[in-house]
Design an enzyme around this catalytic site. Structure first.
Site, PDB file in Angstrom:
ATOM      1  CB  CYS A   1      47.956  34.231  33.011  1.00  0.00           C
ATOM      2  SG  CYS A   1      46.571  34.374  33.767  1.00  0.00           S
TER       3      CYS A   1
ATOM      4  CB  CYS B   1      44.134  32.601  36.140  1.00  0.00           C
ATOM      5  SG  CYS B   1      44.201  31.392  34.991  1.00  0.00           S
TER       6      CYS B   1
ATOM      7  CG  HIS C   1      42.769  32.272  31.081  1.00  0.00           C
ATOM      8  ND1 HIS C   1      44.338  32.610  31.669  1.00  0.00           N
ATOM      9  CD2 HIS C   1      42.403  32.857  29.872  1.00  0.00           C
ATOM     10  CE1 HIS C   1      44.768  33.452  30.836  1.00  0.00           C
ATOM     11  NE2 HIS C   1      43.863  33.675  29.739  1.00  0.00           N
TER      12      HIS C   1
ATOM     13  CG  ASP D   1      26.237  42.631  32.663  1.00  0.00           C
ATOM     14  OD1 ASP D   1      25.552  42.340  32.161  1.00  0.00           O
ATOM     15  OD2 ASP D   1      26.384  44.373  32.363  1.00  0.00           O
TER      16      ASP D   1
ATOM     17  CG  ASP E   1      19.051  41.965  34.435  1.00  0.00           C
ATOM     18  OD1 ASP E   1      18.321  41.491  35.006  1.00  0.00           O
ATOM     19  OD2 ASP E   1      19.463  41.175  33.319  1.00  0.00           O
TER      20      ASP E   1
ATOM     21  CB  CYS F   1      48.038  30.615  33.377  1.00  0.00           C
ATOM     22  SG  CYS F   1      47.114  31.146  31.803  1.00  0.00           S
TER      23      CYS F   1
END
Length: 368
Positions: free
Chosen positions: A302, A304, A333, A264, A91, A307
């Site tokens: 999930c 991930c 997660h 973002d 940015d 999890c």
């Protein structure tokens, strides 16, 4: 153009495409994890790759103050410095400078401000921001802009928007890195006419892509969606559109519905440090006493890392014990959740089922 966008599919206003950068080609719509100080908090690049992160964002203001762009240039650029092999967007530093309030002074040449680290006097201008971002050597640099606060009267918003256009032109004139793209940033506050004029100014300058700034700054979501709808219609279809600083599922799906390609936000990692996990229906505050003996994962189904390996009860214990692993596990997660959400959304656009996907989301989501 260093950065190009190719639209592959469209469904009910939502776009699926490809963003081509010097460090690879990436699928949109996308969510970009934020690595403010050259790191996505608590996660390694390898963990980000494994969950499907594509482009990450780093912060010009913070890296300018510490460790300084010259050190990063000496290290071989931001990619080498932080060991990230895919694309990076930086940015402009504008939002952080303008959020300093009384610690900064805006003039036509740029902004004089006091460092939040040591109080030393600093200066940022379109030219300085370009020099810093060229030294960082990100794939995508952002033009230096003035973020209009909410609320703001028409006269202030008009003067600020016109200054942002002048600054954008100065950024283009000064920017000379042939391996770095440059995005302009649309401003205009909450005024449709100013948004239209800002789009017209920036499109005439022919940037590689377009950020949409000055939203999610305190206005209601209904206002944000209305302004967004009256902004994207004036942006070219063959350039990427980036809604800056937005990262909750409801805003992501409504942004995509209005033709946005890139997003973002620090939200997923920030709330993770407070024990809040993102789930399909909204949120789960895993540090609450209700989960002390709950041996299920954060969210059933999930995939991930968190999890697949840990329970709510264990993660709550980590928070109560003030163990740093708690922040990592919930951050993993939350980022996986958002990245997977964007993958599913993209597939629904390609399949022509985005309308059904959006409807099903709102039938389940309760955290708007």
């Amino acid at each position: 153009m260093v950065i190009t966008y190719e639209q592959q599919a469209e469904c009910d206003g939502a776009r699926a495409g490809l963003l081509r950068t010097p460090h690879g080609t990436f699928k949109t719509p996308m969510f970009m994890p934020v690595g403010t100080q050259a790191t996505v908090k608590t996660l390694t690049p390898e963990e980000l790759y494994s969950m499907g992160a594509q482009v990450i964002l780093s912060n010009t203001y913070h890296l300018f103050l510490r460790p300084g762009e010259e050190l990063i240039r000496e290290a071989g650029g931001l990619h080498r410095f932080m060991n990230w092999k895919q694309a990076i967007l930086t940015d402009s530093g504008g939002f952080q400078v303008f959020s300093l309030g009384q610690m900064r002074k805006i003039g036509e040449e740029g902004v004089t401000f006091r460092s939040h680290l040591d109080g030393s006097k600093k200066f940022l201008s379109p030219e300085v921001s370009m020099d810093i971002q060229m030294a960082l050597h990100s794939d995508i640099a952002m033009a230096f802009d003035e973020c209009i606060p909410y609320p703001a009267d028409y006269e202030y918003a008009q003067a600020s928007t016109e200054r942002t256009s002048r600054w954008a032109s100065r950024c283009l004139t000064h920017h000379h890195c042939v391996t770095q793209g440059l995005f302009g940033i649309v401003q205009g506050g909450m005024y449709p006419e100013l948004r239209r004029r800002s789009c017209a100014d920036l499109v005439d300058m022919n940037f590689d892509g377009y950020g949409i700034g000055g939203l999610s700054v305190g206005e209601s979501k209904d206002i944000m969606y209305d302004v967004l709808e009256n902004t994207t219609i004036y942006l070219p279809r063959d350039k990427a559109r980036y809604l800056m600083g937005v990262g909750t599922p409801d805003c992501l799906i409504e942004g995509v519905a209005r033709g946005v390609d890139m997003f973002d936000c620090v939200y997923p990692t920030r709330v993770a440090r407070n024990g809040m996990a993102m789930i399909r229906t909204g949120r789960l505050t895993v540090r609450n006493a209700a989960y002390a003996r709950d041996f299920r994962p954060i969210e059933e189904g999930c995939q991930c890392y968190t999890c697949r390996n840990y329970s709510r009860a264990y993660i709550r214990h980590l928070f109560k014990a003030e163990e740093l692993l708690a922040y990592r596990l919930v951050s993993i997660h939350n980022l996986y959740f958002l990245l997977n959400f964007m993958r599913q959304m993209r597939q629904s656009i390609i399949d022509g089922t985005f309308r059904e996907f959006r409807k099903a989301f709102w039938q389940e989501y309760q955290d708007a």
